[in-house]
Scaffold this motif. Structure first.
Motif, PDB file in Angstrom:
ATOM      1  N   TRP A 169      29.449  52.666  48.070  1.00 18.49           N
ATOM      2  CA  TRP A 169      30.512  51.794  48.547  1.00 18.49           C
ATOM      3  C   TRP A 169      31.828  52.551  48.549  1.00 18.49           C
ATOM      4  CZ3 TRP A 169      27.131  50.294  44.608  1.00 18.49           C
ATOM      5  CH2 TRP A 169      26.290  49.208  44.884  1.00 18.49           C
ATOM      6  N   GLU A 170      32.698  52.191  49.472  1.00 16.34           N
ATOM      7  CA  GLU A 170      34.092  52.601  49.380  1.00 16.34           C
ATOM      8  C   GLU A 170      34.668  51.865  48.169  1.00 16.34           C
ATOM      9  OE1 GLU A 170      35.463  54.929  51.141  1.00 16.34           O
ATOM     10  OE2 GLU A 170      33.861  55.124  52.631  1.00 16.34           O
ATOM     11  N   ILE A 171      35.695  52.423  47.545  1.00 12.78           N
ATOM     12  CA  ILE A 171      36.252  51.855  46.311  1.00 12.78           C
ATOM     13  C   ILE A 171      36.620  50.379  46.474  1.00 12.78           C
ATOM     14  CG2 ILE A 171      38.205  51.981  44.701  1.00 12.78           C
ATOM     15  CD1 ILE A 171      38.167  55.048  45.229  1.00 12.78           C
ATOM     16  N   ASP A 172      37.295  50.046  47.560  1.00 11.44           N
ATOM     17  CA  ASP A 172      37.764  48.663  47.730  1.00 11.44           C
ATOM     18  C   ASP A 172      36.656  47.689  48.144  1.00 11.44           C
ATOM     19  OD1 ASP A 172      37.535  49.842  50.209  1.00 11.44           O
ATOM     20  OD2 ASP A 172      39.397  49.008  51.010  1.00 11.44           O
ATOM     21  N   GLU A 173      35.440  48.193  48.389  1.00 12.72           N
ATOM     22  CA  GLU A 173      34.318  47.339  48.776  1.00 12.72           C
ATOM     23  C   GLU A 173      33.193  47.341  47.744  1.00 12.72           C
ATOM     24  OE1 GLU A 173      33.148  49.011  52.492  1.00 12.72           O
ATOM     25  OE2 GLU A 173      34.984  48.408  53.516  1.00 12.72           O
ATOM     26  N   CYS A 174      33.408  47.957  46.599  1.00 10.15           N
ATOM     27  CA  CYS A 174      32.337  48.190  45.627  1.00 10.15           C
ATOM     28  C   CYS A 174      31.898  46.896  44.924  1.00 10.15           C
ATOM     29  CB  CYS A 174      32.782  49.220  44.597  1.00 10.15           C
ATOM     30  SG  CYS A 174      31.540  49.536  43.320  1.00 10.15           S
ATOM     31  N   ASP A 175      30.626  46.550  45.103  1.00 10.97           N
ATOM     32  CA  ASP A 175      30.060  45.367  44.444  1.00 10.97           C
ATOM     33  C   ASP A 175      30.085  45.504  42.921  1.00 10.97           C
ATOM     34  OD1 ASP A 175      29.532  44.268  46.909  1.00 10.97           O
ATOM     35  OD2 ASP A 175      27.381  44.729  46.879  1.00 10.97           O
ATOM     36  N   LEU A 176      29.925  46.722  42.420  1.00 15.03           N
ATOM     37  CA  LEU A 176      29.886  46.948  40.971  1.00 15.03           C
ATOM     38  C   LEU A 176      31.275  46.795  40.351  1.00 15.03           C
ATOM     39  CD1 LEU A 176      27.414  49.969  41.003  1.00 15.03           C
ATOM     40  CD2 LEU A 176      26.885  47.544  40.703  1.00 15.03           C
ATOM     41  N   CYS A 177      32.303  47.203  41.078  1.00 18.57           N
ATOM     42  CA  CYS A 177      33.677  46.977  40.613  1.00 18.57           C
ATOM     43  C   CYS A 177      33.960  45.481  40.541  1.00 18.57           C
ATOM     44  CB  CYS A 177      34.692  47.640  41.546  1.00 18.57           C
ATOM     45  SG  CYS A 177      34.799  49.437  41.409  1.00 18.57           S
ATOM     46  N   LYS A 178      33.505  44.751  41.574  1.00 21.76           N
ATOM     47  CA  LYS A 178      33.713  43.300  41.615  1.00 21.76           C
ATOM     48  C   LYS A 178      33.032  42.595  40.451  1.00 21.76           C
ATOM     49  CE  LYS A 178      34.211  43.370  46.611  1.00 21.76           C
ATOM     50  NZ  LYS A 178      33.552  43.214  47.896  1.00 21.76           N
ATOM     51  N   GLN A 179      31.932  43.195  39.944  1.00 22.93           N
ATOM     52  CA  GLN A 179      31.227  42.636  38.795  1.00 22.93           C
ATOM     53  C   GLN A 179      31.854  43.073  37.469  1.00 22.93           C
ATOM     54  OE1 GLN A 179      26.971  43.475  39.031  1.00 22.93           O
ATOM     55  NE2 GLN A 179      27.068  43.301  41.259  1.00 22.93           N
ATOM     56  N   GLY A 180      32.850  43.972  37.539  1.00 23.27           N
ATOM     57  CA  GLY A 180      33.538  44.445  36.339  1.00 23.27           C
ATOM     58  C   GLY A 180      32.761  45.469  35.534  1.00 23.27           C
ATOM     59  N   LEU A 181      31.773  46.115  36.151  1.00 27.57           N
ATOM     60  CA  LEU A 181      30.991  47.125  35.434  1.00 27.57           C
ATOM     61  C   LEU A 181      31.812  48.400  35.253  1.00 27.57           C
ATOM     62  CD1 LEU A 181      27.540  46.677  37.197  1.00 27.57           C
ATOM     63  CD2 LEU A 181      28.231  45.826  34.956  1.00 27.57           C
ATOM     64  N   PRO A 182      31.755  49.029  34.071  1.00 26.54           N
ATOM     65  CA  PRO A 182      32.536  50.243  33.829  1.00 26.54           C
ATOM     66  C   PRO A 182      32.097  51.384  34.749  1.00 26.54           C
ATOM     67  CG  PRO A 182      31.166  49.698  31.910  1.00 26.54           C
ATOM     68  CD  PRO A 182      30.976  48.615  32.917  1.00 26.54           C
ATOM     69  N   LEU A 183      33.073  52.156  35.179  1.00 22.43           N
ATOM     70  CA  LEU A 183      32.842  53.270  36.101  1.00 22.43           C
ATOM     71  C   LEU A 183      32.707  54.567  35.316  1.00 22.43           C
ATOM     72  CD1 LEU A 183      32.835  54.139  39.151  1.00 22.43           C
ATOM     73  CD2 LEU A 183      35.291  54.501  38.897  1.00 22.43           C
TER      74      LEU A 183
END
Length: 196
Positions: free
Chosen positions: A174-188
């Motif tokens: 995913w591009e950063i602004d479209e990342c499903d994992l970021c939206k779920q709050g998972l640590p990067l």
């Protein structure tokens, strides 16, 4: 393909989570081939079929290779093993103090030498292209590219040389602004060595 996937799994080289790739994209899988390449027998097994294909193409006149080159860090061990199986010598390129891929440590490329670049993972092909640029500037000619894992997206640009991936595996990116994992709050996690 199944044999190579099993070797990646056995060695712990297939990671699942939330990863920042060297391309700047996010992914749910990361291939940490250093975990595989620490085992000489597994490394040998991963490249045997690739080297067989390369040798066939050399015998058929489709390909000529004089030297094997791996971009640091991930390509160093992989390039050494491929060179060992091809009975050629191996060198590596690395980033200089400005982050530019360069030929250092007294390594040399002779004018017109045919080069096989060896990577651990090809995601966008960026480090392969940077390596090629340094080698071509030194007078080399890129003949082919090989890697353990080709994880390029289906719509990615073509590799401009003969390409021998040991295995082709898809992972979600995913591009950063479209990342499903970021939206779920998972640590990067950023497991790779390239600095941004």
């Amino acid at each position: 393909m199944e044999k190579i996937v099993n070797l990646l799994r056995e060695s712990g080289a297939m990671l699942e989570g939330h990863f920042l790739l060297s391309s700047g994209k996010h992914s749910d899988e990361y291939f940490q081939c250093a975990k595989l390449l620490q085992y000489p027998e597994k490394t040998k097994a991963v490249f045997e079929q690739v080297v067989s294909q390369i040798n066939d193409d050399i015998k058929n006149g489709k390909l000529k290779i004089d030297v094997v080159v791996g971009p640091a860090m991930g390509g160093i061990i992989a390039a050494w093993e491929v060179a060992r199986q091809l009975n050629l010598h191996a060198i590596f390129t690395e980033r200089d103090e400005n982050g530019v891929m360069s030929i250092r440590r007294g390594f040399e490329i002779q004018q017109g030498q045919n080069i096989l670049i060896v990577e651990d993972v090809v995601t966008t092909g960026k480090s392969s292209m940077e390596c090629a640029k340094a080698l071509e500037a030194a007078g080399g000619k890129i003949a082919a590219l090989t890697c353990v894992v080709d994880r390029r997206a289906e719509d990615s640009q073509d590799i401009p040389w003969i390409f021998y991936p040991a295995v082709k595996l898809q992972a979600k990116t995913w591009e950063i602004d479209e990342c499903d994992l970021c939206k779920q709050g998972l640590p990067l996690v950023k497991p790779g060595s390239r600095k941004f």
